[in-house]
Design a protein around this motif. Structure first.
Motif, PDB file in Angstrom:
ATOM      1  N   GLY A  33       0.797  -1.229   0.000  1.00 26.95           N
ATOM      2  CA  GLY A  33       0.000   0.000   0.000  1.00 26.95           C
ATOM      3  C   GLY A  33       0.825   1.271   0.000  1.00 26.95           C
ATOM      4  N   VAL A  35       3.178   2.015  -2.130  1.00 22.81           N
ATOM      5  CA  VAL A  35       3.888   2.185  -3.394  1.00 22.81           C
ATOM      6  C   VAL A  35       3.716   3.570  -4.014  1.00 22.81           C
ATOM      7  CG1 VAL A  35       2.020   1.203  -4.763  1.00 22.81           C
ATOM      8  CG2 VAL A  35       4.346   1.155  -5.642  1.00 22.81           C
ATOM      9  N   ASP A  36       2.597   4.240  -3.706  1.00 24.12           N
ATOM     10  CA  ASP A  36       2.423   5.562  -4.295  1.00 24.12           C
ATOM     11  C   ASP A  36       3.090   6.650  -3.484  1.00 24.12           C
ATOM     12  OD1 ASP A  36       0.679   5.456  -6.809  1.00 24.12           O
ATOM     13  OD2 ASP A  36      -0.157   3.974  -5.458  1.00 24.12           O
ATOM     14  N   THR A  77      -1.651  -3.936   2.521  1.00 22.96           N
ATOM     15  CA  THR A  77      -2.212  -2.587   2.600  1.00 22.96           C
ATOM     16  C   THR A  77      -1.311  -1.666   3.417  1.00 22.96           C
ATOM     17  OG1 THR A  77      -3.516  -3.283   4.502  1.00 22.96           O
ATOM     18  CG2 THR A  77      -4.615  -3.307   2.372  1.00 22.96           C
ATOM     19  N   ALA A 330      -7.596   6.985   0.864  1.00 20.53           N
ATOM     20  CA  ALA A 330      -7.672   6.419  -0.465  1.00 20.53           C
ATOM     21  C   ALA A 330      -8.412   7.329  -1.438  1.00 20.53           C
ATOM     22  CB  ALA A 330      -8.332   5.059  -0.396  1.00 20.53           C
ATOM     23  N   ALA A 331      -9.269   8.194  -0.924  1.00 19.54           N
ATOM     24  CA  ALA A 331     -10.002   9.095  -1.809  1.00 19.54           C
ATOM     25  C   ALA A 331      -9.092  10.174  -2.391  1.00 19.54           C
ATOM     26  CB  ALA A 331     -11.172   9.742  -1.059  1.00 19.54           C
ATOM     27  N   GLY A 333      -6.849   9.885  -4.361  1.00 20.09           N
ATOM     28  CA  GLY A 333      -6.681   9.653  -5.790  1.00 20.09           C
ATOM     29  C   GLY A 333      -7.500  10.624  -6.615  1.00 20.09           C
ATOM     30  N   ARG A 334      -8.498  11.234  -5.993  1.00 17.35           N
ATOM     31  CA  ARG A 334      -9.330  12.199  -6.707  1.00 17.35           C
ATOM     32  C   ARG A 334      -8.634  13.553  -6.830  1.00 17.35           C
ATOM     33  NH1 ARG A 334     -14.897  10.400  -6.689  1.00 17.35           N
ATOM     34  NH2 ARG A 334     -14.927   8.373  -5.682  1.00 17.35           N
ATOM     35  N   PRO A 337      -2.461  12.002  -8.413  1.00 12.89           N
ATOM     36  CA  PRO A 337      -2.175  10.581  -8.682  1.00 12.89           C
ATOM     37  C   PRO A 337      -1.404   9.900  -7.551  1.00 12.89           C
ATOM     38  CG  PRO A 337      -1.322  11.999 -10.445  1.00 12.89           C
ATOM     39  CD  PRO A 337      -1.793  12.901  -9.359  1.00 12.89           C
ATOM     40  N   TYR A 339       0.235  10.163  -3.347  1.00 10.05           N
ATOM     41  CA  TYR A 339       0.350  10.903  -2.099  1.00 10.05           C
ATOM     42  C   TYR A 339       1.395  10.244  -1.233  1.00 10.05           C
ATOM     43  CZ  TYR A 339      -2.694   7.252  -0.117  1.00 10.05           C
ATOM     44  OH  TYR A 339      -3.240   6.062   0.265  1.00 10.05           O
TER      45      TYR A 339
ATOM     46  N   ARG B  27      -4.347   5.773 -13.825  1.00 13.79           N
ATOM     47  CA  ARG B  27      -3.587   6.537 -12.841  1.00 13.79           C
ATOM     48  C   ARG B  27      -4.388   6.865 -11.586  1.00 13.79           C
ATOM     49  NH1 ARG B  27       0.448  10.522 -14.258  1.00 13.79           N
ATOM     50  NH2 ARG B  27      -1.113  12.117 -14.041  1.00 13.79           N
ATOM     51  N   ALA B  28      -5.707   6.729 -11.658  1.00 18.14           N
ATOM     52  CA  ALA B  28      -6.528   7.056 -10.489  1.00 18.14           C
ATOM     53  C   ALA B  28      -6.296   6.089  -9.333  1.00 18.14           C
ATOM     54  CB  ALA B  28      -8.001   7.067 -10.875  1.00 18.14           C
ATOM     55  N   CYS B  29      -5.771   4.908  -9.625  1.00 20.54           N
ATOM     56  CA  CYS B  29      -5.569   3.905  -8.562  1.00 20.54           C
ATOM     57  C   CYS B  29      -4.355   4.284  -7.718  1.00 20.54           C
ATOM     58  CB  CYS B  29      -5.374   2.518  -9.162  1.00 20.54           C
ATOM     59  SG  CYS B  29      -4.954   1.259  -7.933  1.00 20.54           S
ATOM     60  N   VAL B  30      -4.567   4.340  -6.381  1.00 26.66           N
ATOM     61  CA  VAL B  30      -3.448   4.640  -5.491  1.00 26.66           C
ATOM     62  C   VAL B  30      -2.957   3.371  -4.777  1.00 26.66           C
ATOM     63  CG1 VAL B  30      -4.023   7.059  -5.143  1.00 26.66           C
ATOM     64  CG2 VAL B  30      -4.982   5.351  -3.612  1.00 26.66           C
ATOM     65  N   HIS B  31      -3.447   2.215  -5.211  1.00 23.53           N
ATOM     66  CA  HIS B  31      -2.978   0.920  -4.726  1.00 23.53           C
ATOM     67  C   HIS B  31      -3.131   0.732  -3.234  1.00 23.53           C
ATOM     68  CE1 HIS B  31      -0.799   2.143  -8.400  1.00 23.53           C
ATOM     69  NE2 HIS B  31      -1.316   1.010  -8.800  1.00 23.53           N
ATOM     70  N   CYS B  32      -4.223   1.265  -2.687  1.00 20.67           N
ATOM     71  CA  CYS B  32      -4.450   1.155  -1.250  1.00 20.67           C
ATOM     72  C   CYS B  32      -4.874  -0.249  -0.856  1.00 20.67           C
ATOM     73  CB  CYS B  32      -5.497   2.166  -0.801  1.00 20.67           C
ATOM     74  SG  CYS B  32      -7.142   1.900  -1.506  1.00 20.67           S
ATOM     75  N   GLY B  33      -5.453  -0.992  -1.796  1.00 22.72           N
ATOM     76  CA  GLY B  33      -5.852  -2.362  -1.497  1.00 22.72           C
ATOM     77  C   GLY B  33      -7.230  -2.498  -0.873  1.00 22.72           C
ATOM     78  N   SER B  93     -11.067   5.956  -4.415  1.00 23.60           N
ATOM     79  CA  SER B  93     -10.552   6.903  -5.397  1.00 23.60           C
ATOM     80  C   SER B  93     -11.384   6.921  -6.668  1.00 23.60           C
ATOM     81  CB  SER B  93      -9.092   6.572  -5.739  1.00 23.60           C
ATOM     82  OG  SER B  93      -8.264   7.043  -4.709  1.00 23.60           O
TER      83      SER B  93
END
Lengths: 486, 455
Positions: A33, A35-36, A77, A330-331, A333-334, A337, A339, B27-33, B93
Motif C-alpha cells: 500500500g 507504493v504511491d 495494505t 484512499a479518496a 486519488g481524486r 495521482p 500521495y 492513474r486514479a488507482c493509489v494501490h491502497c488495497g 478513489s
C-alpha cells in the motif's frame, strides 16, 4: 541450490497452486500500500501461499538453509513498505490462512489465523455483542497478522488502545523454523512479555500463524458528532479543550478543508465543503453518560468557535460520517495521482503549532498537503499530494518530508504512530534514537534472527548490519552535524 | 506451461490500436488495497494477481512496457476477472475498473491470435446469433422444443449429456417462456396513464424470460405507466463488451439508440441488470464516435432499471399478501455497476406479508457473470456453491434476484445441492402481489424447469 530446485522444493511443501515464480506473477508482489508514496518496489524470488503453520515452518527452514530472505505479507495494505521484499527472497503471503478457529464468548477471546480480515472478525463477533477494537482505515481489507506486525492503530485506539493491547498470545514461526507459543489466555503470563515484543516487530522476529485476540464488548450507546470549524487553529484548540476537560472520546478525528474536498464529493457524508476543518468526535458508553458527555463536548466546541455541531445517534448516519473519514486516504486519488502519507505523532498541546508548520512547509515547497488524522492522540497524517511522473515532484516531497519529521521530533514527537517504520522511515530512526538505543533494539533482533533473514532492510537505518554499533555511531555523529542518512 | 523469461517481459510492451485502457483512468488507482476483500476471485484464491489492484498493476505494467501484452498471466487475469465491478463500488478513489478491464480484453482480442475454432464459436455465438434476434428466437425455440417433447427427460436419464460433457451447461438451461415477447407486438395500457415508458426487451429476457418482461410491464401498468416495446431494438451488446468485441458492441448500440430515438424522451425500462449497466455505459462506449457520442449520452440518461424506476414513485398497495420469507441476491451489475441496492429491498418490503431475510455476502458475485460460468466452470461453481450455502442458511422459501444470468446460475447451484427453491425476478413477486396475469400463478421465472406450474 538453483532457483528451479528451490521452487520445486517449495511446491513440494505447499503444492504447486501455492507457489508463484513466473515474472509476471511476481510483478504484483513488488509493492504494497505504500507504493504511491516514496517506497521503492522490489521483486521477490518466489511467493508462497501456505495454509498451515507447519508449511510456514518448512518454508522458513528451506529459506534458512539456502540463506534466502523471508518476507511475511498479509493483504499488502501497509503504508511503510513492510511487505516489500527489498532484498528479494521468499514472500510468505498468509492470505489463505484465514479461518476464525474459535470464538470464546465467556472468556471474550478469539483464536484466529493471521489472514483473517480485521473487519470480518468484528462482523463475526458482533452478534454476540463484541468487536475487535483496533480499527485501521484499511480494516475492510487488512489482516490480523498485518495488524500484529505493524501494531496497527485506528480512530478508536484513543480510548481502546492499539493492537498490542488486544493480543493475548501468538503462535509464531521463528527464523530457525521452530513453532512456538508466546503469551496465553489468562492475564499475568510468567516470564518475559514476548507477545509484547512480537507485536509491532514488523515481521522481523517471527511469522504469526495464530493469534489469540481480546474481544471488546460493544458499548451500550454511541454518539458521533461532526463539529464544523472556520479554521484548523480553532479545531486544534477544541481538541486540547476536550482532552483537557478529562473527557476520553472513543475517537477524535480531524479533517481539513482539502481532505473534505476529496471526500465529500465521493461519499456525500455531509461534511461542510466550506469548513476550514471538521472534528469527528465519537463518545460511547452507558446511555446517560454518553448523552451528558456529548452535550459537554458540544459546548466546548462552540466555545472555541465551532460554527455548528451536528449530532448523529442513528446507526446509518453515524456510519456515513465515519465512512468519509475511513476512506479519506484512499479518496486522495481524486486530488492527485500520488500521495506521501506521514504518520508522525506530537504532544497534543503542540497540535496547533505543528499544523501551522505543516501549512508553512506546504507553502515553502509548493505542495498541497491534506490533513486527516487522529487528533486525540496527536497522531498526524499529513498527506503530501504529488505526481510521480512530474519532474522534481518526488525530490520536493522527500525534502519537505524531512522538514516535517524534523519539526515533529523537535517538539517532542515521534516518527510513526501506527504505520510502522518499514523501509520508508528507517532513515529517520536516528532522529529519535541514539546509537545505543538502536543497539539495544538490535540486540533483540539478533537473539531472534542472528542471520538477519527475516524481513531485511526494515526499521534499522540503511547500511546498518545487525550488531554493528559503529555504523550507528557514525550516523549519530553525522546527525549532530545536520547530515541525515537515508 | 510456457514460462516467460525476464527478457520476454520487455520484448513487446504497451497497448496499441483501438480501445486502449485509458491512462487517466489507470492513474486514479493509489494501490491502497481497499478493493481486495470485495473481489470474488481474490476471496477464493487469496492471491494478489487475482485482485483488482493486482490486475490494475498488470495493466500498468503493460502500458509502461514492463510486461508483454501477450504474457499468459495477463491473459489469464483479464479473463479470470468476473467484471462484477464490486471493486468499483468500494473504491475510495473512484477508479473505473470496468472500462479498464474491458479495454484490456479488447487489446487481447486485437493482438492475440485465437485458435480457429474459438474464433468460429465467438463469431457464431456472439456475432451471428445476437446480431439478429430472430435467429436467437429460432435457437431458443429449438431448446424449448427439446424441453417440452420429453427429449430432455430422456437425455437426462440416459446420461448422454454427461458423456457429451454438456451436463452442466444443460442443467443451467432455464425453463423457457411459452411465448416470446416480440417488439411491437404487445403493449400495456393502464386505465388512466400517468406516464409512458419504453421497455427494453433484450435478447435472453425477450425470449427465455419473456414472461418476466410481461410481469414487469404489468407491474408498470398497474402503477399508471403505459408500456410499449419499440421495434428495431436488439441485443444490448453487454456480452460483446465483456468479451472485448467492441466493434460488434458498438454496432448493436447504434441500432438501439436509433430504435429508441423514435420514442422521444420516455424513460427506458430494463429488466436485466447486466443490460441496464451496459446501456447506461453507451455514452462511454461511443464517446469517440462523432455522430453518436451526443446521442448515446442522451440515450444512457433515459435508462432505468425497473426497480430503480418503480422505487422512485409512490406505488399502489398490492392487494394480495404474500406470506413467505425470501432472500435477495444482488446482481453485480445492479449493486456495483449501477449502485442500486436500496430500491429492490424497498420494493420487496412494500409487499404485505413478505419477509426479507438478508443472506451473508448478498453482494458477492454468484459466479454467473454473463457467460463466465460457461467458460470458467471451476471458479464459477466454487462461487455458486458459496452462494447456495449462504442462501440456504437463511431458511428463505424463495430467492429473489434481478438479472437472467444470476437466475440461471442460482438455479444450477441450488440444484446441485438438491434444493428446488424457486428463483424469481423481483418483478415477478410484485406481479404476483398485484394479482398477476392469472391471480394465483407463481414460479414463472426459473422456478420450475420441468414445466409444471407451482402454486
Amino acid at each position: 541450490m538453483d532457483r528451479a530446485s528451490i521452487i520445486e522444493r517449495l511446491e513440494r511443501i505447499v503444492g504447486p497452486g501455492g507457489v508463484f515464480h513466473r515474472p509476471a506473477d511476481l510483478l504484483v508482489y513488488e509493492y504494497d500500500g505504500s507504493v504511491d508514496g516514496a517506497v521503492e518496489t522490489a521483486r521477490p524470488t518466489a511467493v508462497v501461499l501456505p495454509t498451515t503453520a507447519e508449511q510456514v515452518a518448512e518454508v522458513v527452514r528451506l529459506a534458512a538453509a539456502e540463506g534466502l530472505p523471508v518476507v511475511p505479507r498479509g493483504a499488502g495494505t501497509g503504508l511503510s513498505g513492510g511487505a516489500v521484499a527489498q532484498s528479494g527472497g521468499i514472500i510468505i503471503a498468509l492470505t489463505r490462512m484465514n479461518r476464525i478457529l474459535e470464538i470464546d464468548r465467556e472468556d471474550r477471546v478469539a483464536l484466529v489465523e493471521p489472514g483473517v480480515i480485521n473487519l470480518e472478525l468484528t462482523e463475526a463477533v458482533q452478534p454476540d455483542g463484541y468487536f475487535f477494537a483496533p480499527d485501521p482505515s484499511s480494516q475492510r481489507a487488512c489482516t490480523i497478522g498485518g495488524n500484529v506486525a505493524e501494531n496497527s492503530g485506528g480512530p478508536h485506539c484513543l480510548k481502546y488502545g492499539v493492537t498490542t493491547n488486544h493480543i493475548l498470545g501468538l503462535e509464531v514461526v521463528l527464523p530457525d523454523g521452530r513453532i512456538v507459543w508466546v503469551g496465553g489466555r489468562t492475564a499475568g503470563q510468567p516470564g518475559y512479555d514476548l507477545t509484547g515484543a512480537l507485536v509491532g516487530s514488523e515481521g522481523m522476529l517471527g511469522i504469526v500463524t495464530k493469534a489469540l485476540v481480546r474481544l471488546t464488548p460493544l458499548p451500550e450507546a454511541v454518539t458521533v458528532m461532526l463539529a464544523d470549524f472556520p479554521d484548523i487553529d480553532s479545531a486544534s484548540h477544541a481538541v486540547s479543550r476536550i482532552i483537557g476537560a478529562g473527557i476520553i472520546p472513543a475517537a477524535l478525528e480531524m479533517m481539513d478543508n482539502l481532505t473534505i474536498q476529496a471526500v465529500e464529493p465521493a461519499y456525500h457524508a455531509g461534511y461542510p465543503m466550506d469548513a476550514g476543518a471538521v472534528l469527528l468526535i465519537e463518545v460511547d458508553g452507558i446511555a446517560e453518560d454518553v448523552a451528558a458527555t456529548a452535550a459537554e463536548v458540544r459546548e466546548l466546541c462552540i466555545e472555541v468557535g465551532a460554527r455548528e455541531v451536528r449530532v448523529a445517534s442513528e446507526k446509518a448516519e453515524r456510519e456515513l460520517l465515519w465512512k468519509g473519514r475511513k476512506m479519506a486516504l484512499a479518496a486522495m486519488g481524486r486530488l492527485a495521482p500520488n500521495y506521501y502519507l506521514h504518520d508522525t505523532v506530537v504532544p497534543r498541546t503542540k497540535l496547533p503549532a505543528t499544523l501551522r508548520r505543516v501549512g508553512e512547509i506546504g507553502n515553502e515547497f509548493g505542495l498541497r498537503i491534506a490533513n486527516v488524522f487522529h487528533a486525540g492522540d496527536g497522531n498526524l497524517h499529513p498527506l503530501m499530494l504529488f505526481d510521480r511522473h512530474k519532474k522534481g515532484d518526488v525530490e520536493r516531497i522527500l525534502l519537505a518530508s524531512k522538514e516535517l519529521i524534523k519539526y515533529c521530533v523537535e517538539v517532542g514527537g515521534s516518527l510513526s504512530g501506527e504505520h510502522g517504520i518499514g523501509t520508508e522511515k528507517r532513515g529517520y530512526m536516528t532522529l529519535v534514537f541514539t546509537a545505543e538505543d538502536l543497539a539495544a533494539m538490535a540486540g533483540l533482533k539478533n537473539s531472534f534472527d542472528p542471520r538477519g533473514l527475516f524481513n531485511p532492510e526494515k526499521v534499522f537505518p540503511k547500511g546498518y548490519v545487525c550488531g554493528e554499533v559503529r555504523a550507528l555511531r557514525l550516523q549519530a555523529m553525522a546527525q549532530k552535524h545536520g547530515i541525515y542518512a537515508f | 506451461m510456457v514460462v516467460a523469461e525476464e527478457a520476454d517481459l520487455r520484448r513487446l510492451g504497451g497497448f496499441s490500436g483501438t480501445d486502449v485502457p485509458e491512462p487517466e483512468l489507470l492513474r486514479a488507482c493509489v494501490h491502497c488495497g481497499m478493493c481486495l476483500s470485495s473481489c470474488p476471485t481474490y476471496r477464493m484464491t487469496g492471491q494478489e494477481m487475482s485482485s483488482p489492484r493486482g490486475r490494475l498493476w498488470l495493466m500498468n505494467a503493460v502500458a509502461e512496457g514492463r510486461l508483454n501484452l501477450l504474457d499468459p498471466v495477463f491473459d489469464e487475469q483479464m479473463y479470470q476477472c468476473l467484471n462484477c465491478r464490486a471493486c468499483e463500488a468500494v473504491c475510495p478513489s473512484g477508479v473505473h475498473y470496468g472500462p479498464l478491464v474491458e479495454a484490456s480484453r479488447a487489446q487481447l482480442e486485437q493482438h492475440r491470435p485465437r485458435p480457429l475454432w474459438q474464433r468460429a464459436v465467438r463469431k457464431v455465438a456472439l456475432g451471428w446469433l445476437f446480431d439478429d434476434l430472430s435467429r436467437l428466437r429460432g435457437v431458443v425455440g429449438a431448446i424449448r422444443l427439446y424441453q417440452r417433447t420429453g427429449l430432455q427427460t430422456l437425455a437426462r436419464r440416459t446420461g448422454v449429456l454427461r458423456v457429451m460433457g454438456l451436463a452442466e451447461v444443460e442443467a443451467m438451461t432455464p425453463h423457457i417462456s411459452r411465448r416470446f415477447l416480440i417488439p411491437g407486438t404487445e403493449r400495456w395500457r393502464p386505465q388512466r396513464p400517468a406516464a409512458a415508458v419504453q421497455l427494453f426487451n433484450g435478447c435472453v429476457m425477450g425470449t427465455v424470460f419473456a414472461d418476466t418482461n410481461r410481469a414487469a410491464a404489468r407491474v408498470l401498468a398497474h402503477n399508471g405507466n403505459a408500456v410499449d416495446v419499440p421495434v428495431g431494438q436488439g441485443c444490448c451488446g453487454a456480452l460483446h463488451v465483456h468479451s472485448g468485441m467492441m466493434e460488434e458492441a458498438r454496432r448493436l448500440a447504434r441500432r438501439n439508440i436509433e430504435a429508441f430515438e423514435a420514442t422521444g424522451d420516455d424513460p427506458i425500462i430494463v429488466t436485466a441488470a447486466g443490460c441496464g449497466a451496459a446501456l447506461k455505459e453507451y455514452s462511454y462506449l461511443l464517446k469517440d464516435d462523432p455522430e453518436y457520442a451526443e446521442r448515446a449520452k442522451k440515450f444512457s440518461e433515459r435508462i432505468h432499471d425497473v426497480t430503480e424506476y418503480l422505487a422512485k414513485r409512490p406505488l399502489q398497495e398490492p392487494p394480495r399478501r404474500l406470506e413467505r420469507t425470501v432472500t435477495y441476491q444482488e446482481p453485480c451489475h445492479l449493486a456495483h455497476a449501477q449502485r442500486i441496492t436500496e430500491q429492490p429491498r424497498k420494493l420487496l418490503k412494500s409487499i404485505p406479508g413478505l419477509q426479507l431475510k438478508e443472506m451473508r455476502e448478498s453482494s458477492l458475485c454468484c459466479g454467473s457473470a454473463g457467460i463466465y460460468n460457461l467458460i470458467r466452470r471451476e471458479m464459477a461453481n466454487d462461487l455458486g456453491d458459496r452462494k447456495a450455502q449462504n442462501i440456504l442458511a437463511t431458511d428463505a422459501q424463495e430467492v429473489i434476484t434481478a438479472n437472467p444470468g444470476c437466475a440461471m446460475q442460482l438455479r444450477a447451484c441450488l440444484d446441485r445441492k438438491g434444493n428446488r427453491m424457486p428463483v424469481r425476478h423481483i418483478v415477478e413477486v410484485l406481479d404476483e402481489a398485484y394479482g398477476g396475469e392469472q391471480a394465483a400463478r407463481r414460479g414463472r421465472w426459473v422456478a420450475d424447469r420441468a414445466g409444471s406450474e407451482v402454486g
